[in-house]
Write a protein that holds these residues in place. Structure first.
Motif, PDB file in Angstrom:
ATOM      1  N   GLU A 136      96.326  16.834  92.815  1.00 50.42           N
ATOM      2  CA  GLU A 136      97.056  18.090  92.917  1.00 50.42           C
ATOM      3  C   GLU A 136      98.483  17.921  92.402  1.00 50.42           C
ATOM      4  O   GLU A 136      99.127  16.897  92.652  1.00 50.42           O
ATOM      5  N   ASN A 137      98.957  18.920  91.677  1.00 51.81           N
ATOM      6  CA  ASN A 137     100.342  18.898  91.225  1.00 51.81           C
ATOM      7  C   ASN A 137     101.277  19.202  92.391  1.00 51.81           C
ATOM      8  O   ASN A 137     100.986  20.064  93.214  1.00 51.81           O
ATOM      9  N   LYS A 138     102.376  18.478  92.472  1.00 52.11           N
ATOM     10  CA  LYS A 138     103.358  18.704  93.532  1.00 52.11           C
ATOM     11  C   LYS A 138     104.647  19.231  92.909  1.00 52.11           C
ATOM     12  O   LYS A 138     105.074  18.741  91.859  1.00 52.11           O
ATOM     13  N   ILE A 178      90.909  14.520  96.082  1.00 55.06           N
ATOM     14  CA  ILE A 178      91.316  15.814  95.524  1.00 55.06           C
ATOM     15  C   ILE A 178      92.830  15.989  95.619  1.00 55.06           C
ATOM     16  O   ILE A 178      93.484  16.437  94.668  1.00 55.06           O
ATOM     17  N   ARG A 179      93.413  15.607  96.760  1.00 57.44           N
ATOM     18  CA  ARG A 179      94.864  15.758  96.933  1.00 57.44           C
ATOM     19  C   ARG A 179      95.643  14.905  95.934  1.00 57.44           C
ATOM     20  O   ARG A 179      96.737  15.248  95.505  1.00 57.44           O
ATOM     21  N   GLU A 238      88.616  14.523 100.380  1.00 57.77           N
ATOM     22  CA  GLU A 238      89.844  15.321 100.458  1.00 57.77           C
ATOM     23  C   GLU A 238      91.043  14.542  99.915  1.00 57.77           C
ATOM     24  O   GLU A 238      91.911  15.092  99.236  1.00 57.77           O
TER      25      GLU A 238
END
Length: 236
Positions: free
Chosen positions: A13-15, A9-10, A6
């Motif tokens: 991730e686009n923020k 994957i995070r 997890e």
């Protein structure tokens, strides 16, 4: 899916800007609070020696007993003891300091497994950290010497942090003692052969930044002799 997966994957991730402001930017205040807590509690502890070593070492292990003896003898020389606050070698260090009547400091790290504060830390000198790098600053900033007993990656990290800070003149040349020739000799041989002689990544003088011993008396004597040549007492 595991927690580790997890996290990976995070990381991809686009923020958006709002997420960055509400998470990453505010995280600095949590980090600052840990620094403030550590500075306020440890700035008055006086001369101390940081003891590093494995959290997995059992009380019947020879290195546990050796760490306890070293910590006890350090307190008889007027030093307190700082450990990571957990079980194993850390517990032995705090136990020896407690038996010797000296300051027994624990800078505990909050982990999902393995780490819990040992019962030999002075109640007013137990600090919990979420961030390893903040905790490591406390180890370095408030110790006048470092003793490394056998341990894993965490011990190596703390040991090489101390060596690097001294090598680069970021802190004074405090004594560093490696305890357990059987355990450390292989690493030192590799440093001499590969790091020094083959790749020339350090200088010959860098090998003098640490001292290898086998007994508690040798470890304490090395630190004590280092400070005998100074007019000032350790720390202040």
């Amino acid at each position: 899916m595991s927690t580790s997966e997890e996290k990976i994957i995070r990381a991809f991730e686009n923020k958006d800007w709002n997420e960055i402001k509400t998470h990453d930017s505010w995280q600095i205040f949590k980090i600052l609070s840990e620094f403030v807590q550590g500075f306020e509690k440890l700035s008055k502890i006086g001369p101390c020696v940081s003891i590093f070593g494995s959290a997995r070492t059992k009380p019947d292990n020879k290195y546990y007993k050796l760490a306890e003896e070293i910590a006890y003898k350090l307190t008889q020389m007027g030093y307190g003891v700082i450990t990571g606050g957990g079980p194993g070698i850390m517990e032995a260090g705090n136990k020896g300091a407690k038996l010797g009547g000296g300051n027994s400091v624990g800078v505990n790290i909050v982990l999902e497994f393995e780490q819990h504060p040992n019962p030999y830390i002075d109640l007013d000198k137990l600090i919990h950290f979420d961030y390893f790098f903040v905790r490591k600053v406390m180890f370095m900033k408030y110790a006048q010497g470092f003793v490394a007993l056998p341990g894993g990656f965490g011990t190596f990290d703390e040991l090489f942090e101390a060596i690097t800070l001294i090598q680069t003149d970021k802190i004074a040349r405090f004594p560093i003692v490696l305890v357990g020739k059987d355990y450390w000799q292989g690493l030192i041989d590799w440093v001499k052969k590969s790091v020094l002689n083959e790749e020339h990544n350090i200088g010959i003088a860098d090998l003098d930044l640490f001292h290898l011993v086998d007994t508690a008396d040798e470890a304490v004597e090395h630190i004590h002799n280092f400070y005998k040549k100074y007019v000032h007492k350790p720390n202040f």
